[in-house]
Design an enzyme around this catalytic site. Structure first.
Site, PDB file in Angstrom:
ATOM      1  CG  ASP A  35      -2.096   0.950   1.074  1.00 31.24           C
ATOM      2  OD1 ASP A  35      -2.248   1.541   0.002  1.00 31.24           O
ATOM      3  OD2 ASP A  35      -2.861   1.087   2.041  1.00 31.24           O
ATOM      4  CG  ASN A 121     -17.481  -2.852  -5.238  1.00 28.84           C
ATOM      5  OD1 ASN A 121     -17.767  -3.757  -6.011  1.00 28.84           O
ATOM      6  ND2 ASN A 121     -17.789  -2.883  -3.958  1.00 28.84           N
ATOM      7  CG  ASP A 152     -23.321 -10.300  -4.487  1.00 28.34           C
ATOM      8  OD1 ASP A 152     -23.441  -9.327  -3.717  1.00 28.34           O
ATOM      9  OD2 ASP A 152     -22.746 -10.222  -5.588  1.00 28.34           O
ATOM     10  CG  HIS A 180     -20.071  -7.708  -6.520  1.00 23.04           C
ATOM     11  ND1 HIS A 180     -20.704  -8.457  -5.541  1.00 23.04           N
ATOM     12  CD2 HIS A 180     -19.130  -6.979  -5.864  1.00 23.04           C
ATOM     13  CE1 HIS A 180     -20.157  -8.196  -4.362  1.00 23.04           C
ATOM     14  NE2 HIS A 180     -19.208  -7.291  -4.527  1.00 23.04           N
TER      15      HIS A 180
END
Length: 330
Positions: A35, A121, A152, A180
């Site tokens: 990161d 996402n 889901d 999704h």
């Protein structure tokens, strides 16, 4: 044992609990975190856990991405930022899409044979972005690229537990296909196993709850956060499934968002839906996606309506991802 690379992100999200679950897994012998900030500290904290995995944390300096990726068998990407006040969804998409594009460029260069699991996402767009980046680098293997839609499935299992009668909700198989996000998520309650019935008066509410379950968490947290612990569990569950199958465990099947034309059996689903990217049950094996399982035949009229809405949404999502990858903002 399989090595595992995990991309964290500098925000209070599911990256922490997901890294904890991965560190605790006996299937992982090395875990590298990458990161822009904090990873050496997070790695030091996790290194005190008495499990198999050796853990390291890297930052961008000193070729951190290269060191993190080199030798990885599996790469999990949950990186991204949350939507901030005044930020449009398009603004958010451009930032997260750019992060995924950069990370996958690193994978193409330093770990082209790794299984790549995209959680970031919007999955319906970020997976096509990843595919385009890998194609451009000449290293795209559709059997090794997955969009993680497991949350889901986990929600569908949990929300129908009173009807499945299973003490452990995950023992019921409830196919959730499509995409999704929102209406692209299609639970196929007509194809549950072992068979059980959803009361007619509860059906629409359960469909909506599976599709928009994240809203429940946001509301319960008074807007201060979203689904983090459940997402960490779902991400780990799918990563574990890929690892088990890669090590020879037979019969591992999980729904996941894949490039259908590149997976055996996927062409039939692509022709039926008209889209190349779609989440469907996938038989996993040593080489990744061994077979796409077509469960579209025999769906109910209502499920077909849900599928029609799903496909319409997916077409735009997929196109947006491909266009971003081919013509990124300057």
């Amino acid at each position: 044992m399989a090595g595992c690379l995990y991309f964290t992100c500098h925000r209070p999200t599911y990256s922490g609990p997901l890294s904890l679950l991965l560190k605790a897994s006996p299937l992982i012998d090395e875990l590298a975190l990458y990161d822009v900030v904090n990873t050496p500290g997070v790695a030091a904290d996790l290194s005190h856990i008495s499990s198999v995995a050796k853990i390291t944390g890297y930052l961008p300096k000193d070729d951190g991405l290269k060191h993190a990726l080199t030798g990885a068998d599996i790469v999990v990407i949950p990186a991204g930022i949350p939507r901030k006040p005044g930020m449009t969804r398009d603004d958010l998409f451009k930032i997260n899409a750019g992060i995924v594009k950069t990370l996958v460029e690193g994978i193409a260069q330093f770990a082209p044979k790794a299984f790549t699991l995209v959680i970031s996402n919007p999955v319906n767009s970020t997976v096509p972005i990843a595919a385009e980046v890998l194609k451009a680098a000449g290293v795209f293997d559709p059997k090794r690229l997955f969009g993680v839609t497991t949350l889901d499935v986990v929600r569908a299992e949990t929300f129908t537990q009173e009807y499945s009668g299973k003490k452990n909700a995950s023992e019921a198989t409830i196919p959730v296909i499509g995409g999704h996000s929102g209406e692209t998520i299609v639970p196929l309650f007509s194809k549950v196993s072992p068979n059980f019935q959803i009361p007619t008066e509860r059906y629409e509410d359960l469909v909506k709850r599976v599709q928009f379950g994240g809203d429940e968490v946001v509301q319960a947290k008074d807007g201060a956060g979203s689904a983090t612990l459940s997402m960490a569990f779902a991400g780990f569950r799918f990563a574990e499934a890929v690892l088990k199958a890669s090590q020879g465990v037979k019969g591992v099947v999980e729904p996941t968002f894949v490039y259908l034309p590149g997976v055996p059996g996927g062409d039939t689903i692509a022709k039926a839906t008209g889209v190349d990217f779609f989440s469907t049950p996938i038989e996993l094996g040593p080489n990744g996606a061994e077979k796409a399982i077509n469960i579209l035949d025999g769906v109910t009229p209502r499920e077909q309506e849900l599928l029609n809405a799903c496909i319409k949404g997916l077409e735009g999502n997929i196109k947006k991802g491909i266009e971003f990858a081919q013509n990124p903002p300057k």
